[in-house]
Scaffold this active site. Sequence first.
Site, PDB file in Angstrom:
ATOM      1  N   SER A 143      -8.775   8.683   0.438  1.00  0.00           N
ATOM      2  CA  SER A 143      -8.354   8.456  -0.948  1.00  0.00           C
ATOM      3  C   SER A 143      -9.321   9.216  -1.845  1.00  0.00           C
ATOM      4  O   SER A 143     -10.449   9.531  -1.423  1.00  0.00           O
ATOM      5  CB  SER A 143      -8.439   6.956  -1.254  1.00  0.00           C
ATOM      6  N   TYR A 156     -12.251  -1.545  -1.308  1.00  0.00           N
ATOM      7  CA  TYR A 156     -11.462  -0.336  -1.036  1.00  0.00           C
ATOM      8  C   TYR A 156     -12.354   0.913  -1.099  1.00  0.00           C
ATOM      9  O   TYR A 156     -12.300   1.778  -0.216  1.00  0.00           O
ATOM     10  CB  TYR A 156     -10.334  -0.252  -2.068  1.00  0.00           C
TER      11      TYR A 156
HETATM   12  P1  NAD Z   1       2.127   1.031   1.490  1.00  0.00           P
HETATM   13  O1  NAD Z   1       1.792  -0.365   1.075  1.00  0.00           O
HETATM   14  O2  NAD Z   1       3.415   1.631   1.051  1.00  0.00           O
HETATM   15  O3  NAD Z   1       2.023   1.171   3.066  1.00  0.00           O
HETATM   16  C1  NAD Z   1       0.985   0.549   3.808  1.00  0.00           C
HETATM   17  C2  NAD Z   1       1.406   0.490   5.252  1.00  0.00           C
HETATM   18  O4  NAD Z   1       0.353  -0.186   5.976  1.00  0.00           O
HETATM   19  C3  NAD Z   1       2.683  -0.308   5.489  1.00  0.00           C
HETATM   20  O5  NAD Z   1       3.425   0.276   6.530  1.00  0.00           O
HETATM   21  C4  NAD Z   1       2.147  -1.675   5.917  1.00  0.00           C
HETATM   22  O6  NAD Z   1       3.063  -2.446   6.693  1.00  0.00           O
HETATM   23  C5  NAD Z   1       0.943  -1.242   6.722  1.00  0.00           C
HETATM   24  N1  NAD Z   1      -0.023  -2.302   6.951  1.00  0.00           N
HETATM   25  C6  NAD Z   1      -0.652  -3.076   6.046  1.00  0.00           C
HETATM   26  N2  NAD Z   1      -1.423  -3.978   6.672  1.00  0.00           N
HETATM   27  C7  NAD Z   1      -1.278  -3.765   8.007  1.00  0.00           C
HETATM   28  C8  NAD Z   1      -1.816  -4.355   9.177  1.00  0.00           C
HETATM   29  N3  NAD Z   1      -2.665  -5.394   9.112  1.00  0.00           N
HETATM   30  N4  NAD Z   1      -1.439  -3.882  10.368  1.00  0.00           N
HETATM   31  C9  NAD Z   1      -0.553  -2.851  10.473  1.00  0.00           C
HETATM   32  N5  NAD Z   1      -0.020  -2.239   9.393  1.00  0.00           N
HETATM   33  C10 NAD Z   1      -0.382  -2.692   8.179  1.00  0.00           C
HETATM   34  O7  NAD Z   1       0.885   1.913   0.988  1.00  0.00           O
HETATM   35  P2  NAD Z   1       0.663   3.487   0.816  1.00  0.00           P
HETATM   36  O8  NAD Z   1       0.421   3.716  -0.630  1.00  0.00           O
HETATM   37  O9  NAD Z   1       1.689   4.289   1.519  1.00  0.00           O
HETATM   38  O10 NAD Z   1      -0.753   3.608   1.529  1.00  0.00           O
HETATM   39  C11 NAD Z   1      -0.946   4.235   2.771  1.00  0.00           C
HETATM   40  C12 NAD Z   1      -2.385   4.698   2.855  1.00  0.00           C
HETATM   41  O11 NAD Z   1      -2.639   5.633   1.815  1.00  0.00           O
HETATM   42  C13 NAD Z   1      -3.423   3.575   2.690  1.00  0.00           C
HETATM   43  O12 NAD Z   1      -4.484   3.770   3.585  1.00  0.00           O
HETATM   44  C14 NAD Z   1      -3.894   3.769   1.260  1.00  0.00           C
HETATM   45  O13 NAD Z   1      -5.189   3.283   1.066  1.00  0.00           O
HETATM   46  C15 NAD Z   1      -3.815   5.274   1.135  1.00  0.00           C
HETATM   47  N6  NAD Z   1      -3.766   5.770  -0.237  1.00  0.00           N
HETATM   48  C16 NAD Z   1      -2.739   5.425  -1.052  1.00  0.00           C
HETATM   49  C17 NAD Z   1      -2.737   5.910  -2.337  1.00  0.00           C
HETATM   50  C18 NAD Z   1      -1.639   5.576  -3.303  1.00  0.00           C
HETATM   51  O14 NAD Z   1      -1.809   5.871  -4.482  1.00  0.00           O
HETATM   52  N7  NAD Z   1      -0.527   4.995  -2.874  1.00  0.00           N
HETATM   53  C19 NAD Z   1      -3.761   6.740  -2.789  1.00  0.00           C
HETATM   54  C20 NAD Z   1      -4.777   7.066  -1.923  1.00  0.00           C
HETATM   55  C21 NAD Z   1      -4.781   6.578  -0.637  1.00  0.00           C
END
Ligand code: NAD
Length: 261
Positions: A143, A156
């Site tokens: 991130s 985080y």
């Molecule tokens: P999201 O909530 O859409 O997806 C998260 C995924 O993780 C889902 O499939 C969920 O079921 C799974 N998950 C959560 N807890 C779990 C567990 N205990 N065991 C197995 N699976 C689990 O979120 P996203 O925005 O797509 O985020 C994905 C990654 O990207 C994360 O690591 C997040 O930190 C990172 N990220 C997101 C953003 C953003 O702005 N959305 C920015 C930077 C980094």
Amino acid sequence: MFLKGKTALVTGSTSGIGLAYAKALAAEGAAVMINGFGDPAAIETERAAIAATSGAEALYSPADMTKPDQIAAMVAECAEKLGGPDILISNAGIQHVAPVEDFPLDKWDAILAINLSAAFHAIRAAVPGMKARGWGRIINTASAHSIVASPFKSAYVTAKHGLLGLTKTVALELAQHNVTANCISPGYVWTPLVERQIPDTMAARGMTRDQVMNDVLLVAQPTRQFVTPEQVAATALFLCRDEAAQITGANFSIDGGWTAA
Ligand code: NAD
């Protein structure tokens, strides 16, 4: 289809960025194991669509990323049923927004487990096979918060900074095995994870929804636009190419200029 014959395991791929990775890898012919939580029927629909796209097998693992034994079993099941994993993308992640003095202990533990330790457990289980095959791609979704901090996100930011450290260490250990390890560091991507933190941020900062969208989220990104999951997935695909074989230990910012400031 440059990934035909390769197997990819993507954690947290039932939603958001992870699902975009899985679809992009499948579109290049990889056999994909998806993982994450959600409605079983919706997950089965995605799994079947991914298999149809790749022309290879696709499997779903319900492993909970807070449980090291389930993570090891997921990697073993992938190896047994699909082969590989040749490509391991640790992407599962959660967020919680609260002042440090009020930060719930269970949220701290869960964020460190899912966003950081799960990647260690998955890498630990997948590396022997990658070394034996002499090829591998380890990609960790970090991130912008692997580089800079924001208030009220102590767990985080800690986890994502740690994930970058883990990635660099693994890159050095595997440098002579044709296995690369890199982070992709998005800014704000419009996914359920971002949508869900809006109410907490409204409470923590005493703001309206519009104020959070514009003055907390998009204000961080000089382009004033959200990143798309597909843009993140395209970077992962590039890292899987032979042309990217010398890119290891790197952190790819996809953040509309956020961390350039
Ligand atoms: P999201 O909530 O859409 O997806 C998260 C995924 O993780 C889902 O499939 C969920 O079921 C799974 N998950 C959560 N807890 C779990 C567990 N205990 N065991 C197995 N699976 C689990 O979120 P996203 O925005 O797509 O985020 C994905 C990654 O990207 C994360 O690591 C997040 O930190 C990172 N990220 C997101 C953003 C953003 O702005 N959305 C920015 C930077 C980094």
